[in-house]
Design a protein around this motif. Structure first.
Motif, PDB file in Angstrom:
ATOM      1  N   THR A 170      -5.199   1.068  -8.271  1.00 30.34           N
ATOM      2  CA  THR A 170      -5.772   1.340  -6.941  1.00 30.34           C
ATOM      3  C   THR A 170      -7.295   1.302  -7.012  1.00 30.34           C
ATOM      4  O   THR A 170      -7.963   0.696  -6.170  1.00 30.34           O
ATOM      5  N   ASP A 182       0.799  -1.230   0.000  1.00 27.15           N
ATOM      6  CA  ASP A 182       0.000   0.000   0.000  1.00 27.15           C
ATOM      7  C   ASP A 182       0.829   1.277   0.000  1.00 27.15           C
ATOM      8  O   ASP A 182       0.297   2.359   0.229  1.00 27.15           O
ATOM      9  N   GLN A 219      -9.882   0.271  -3.874  1.00 23.98           N
ATOM     10  CA  GLN A 219      -9.332   1.147  -2.839  1.00 23.98           C
ATOM     11  C   GLN A 219      -9.489   2.626  -3.182  1.00 23.98           C
ATOM     12  O   GLN A 219      -8.732   3.472  -2.699  1.00 23.98           O
ATOM     13  N   ASP A 220     -10.472   2.929  -4.024  1.00 25.38           N
ATOM     14  CA  ASP A 220     -10.693   4.329  -4.415  1.00 25.38           C
ATOM     15  C   ASP A 220     -12.207   4.512  -4.580  1.00 25.38           C
ATOM     16  O   ASP A 220     -12.755   4.282  -5.657  1.00 25.38           O
ATOM     17  N   GLU A 221     -12.836   4.926  -3.457  1.00 26.39           N
ATOM     18  CA  GLU A 221     -14.290   4.976  -3.439  1.00 26.39           C
ATOM     19  C   GLU A 221     -14.839   5.921  -4.504  1.00 26.39           C
ATOM     20  O   GLU A 221     -14.394   7.067  -4.616  1.00 26.39           O
TER      21      GLU A 221
END
Ligand code: THG
Length: 265
Positions: A242, A223, A247-249
């Motif tokens: 990502t 990460d 991991q990227d709303e």
């Protein structure tokens, strides 16, 4: 995903020259460009300033913090240079690095505690470089348990599995990736980080290998990366991977980077 910008490193000839001449403008330009490209932390290394590294590290920290808001990663094999860099630094710094080697551990741990710094912990001890996934896990155990026992929050710890050149042994890529996955499984609350350039050492078209390796590390749970944020292809893949890794709303970071022209297909 945490990006540590690697370019202010005196192993690079132009940087060594700029440091030797105390060329503030050159260093500050590199700092601004890396922060603008998405580096959340900027690494500073002046290892070539032999005999005056302590003084130069403080100058480097001041010089960079004059122009960017991001924290710095103080990078030195010398504990004295780490100390002068940390003393000059404003905000929470990152230390590069501690190891499980007895001497290094004893001189760097007090700095981690005094400055409440984030710390990169290299998976090596007095037995030398790790030779296997099991070696890395064994050393990581000493590092994580020792740091946590000393009061360092797990969230401030970044394990570095130590990446070796694929050109030396064709299994070194797999070994590194399996190490990343094993570290994530065993210490889910601790971060992992690596530099990308070692993997491609000695091979042609190094950036291709660095880029592919970054995506593969990311899918195994890494990460944070120490990388060249001015490599727009690399940063594009990093933002895309990502987002694809969940991991990227709402893909907000990906969209923002694209709109700002920071990534491009
Ligand atoms: N883990 C940790 N720290 C690290 C590394 C790591 N610090 C050093 C390194 N690896 C990451 N930093 C750099 C900085 C600059 C360059 C590469 C890695 C670089 N290299 C040029 C190249 O690759 O072509 C050669 C030098 C030059 O330009 O003259 O720029 O893994 N914890």
């Amino acid at each position: 995903m945490l990006v540590v910008g690697e370019l202010i490193n005196s192993s690079r000839k132009a940087v060594a020259q700029a440091i030797a001449n105390r060329n503030k403008a050159y260093i500050q330009d590199l700092a601004r460009k890396q922060a603008a490209a998405g580096a959340a932390i900027i690494d500073v290394n002046c290892g070539t300033s032999i005999g005056e590294e302590e003084k130069v590290m403080a100058w480097l920290v001041d010089t960079v913090q004059e122009v960017v808001d991001v924290p710095l990663c103080i990078d030195s094999p010398s504990a004295e240079a780490l100390a002068t860099g940390l003393a000059a630094h404003k905000g929470q710094a990152m230390i590069n690095s501690i190891t499980a080697e007895k001497e290094r551990w004893a001189e760097v741990l007090p700095l981690v505690k005094e400055y409440k710094a984030k710390v990169i912990a290299l998976c090596m001890d007095d037995g030398g470089m790790p030779e296997s996934v099991a070696d890395r896990l064994r050393v990581a155990d000493k590092l994580v348990s020792g740091l946590v026992a000393a009061g360092v929050p797990a969230d401030d710890i970044y394990l570095d599995p130590l990446i070796k050149p694929l050109g030396v042994n064709s299994q070194y890529g797999v070994e590194a990736l399996e190490s990343v996955a094993a570290l994530k499984e065993k210490y889910p609350e601790v971060h992992s980080i690596c530099g990308l350039s070692n993997v491609s050492y000695g091979l042609p078209e190094r950036r291709l290998l660095n880029r592919a390796f970054m995506v593969m590390c990311l899918t195994r749970g890494m990460d944070a990366f120490i990388l060249d944020p001015l490599d727009i292809q690399l940063m594009g893949l990093l933002r895309a991977a990502t987002a694809l890794a969940g991991q990227d709303e709402f893909c907000l970071e990906y969209i923002a980077a694209a709109r700002a022209g920071k990534i491009k297909a």
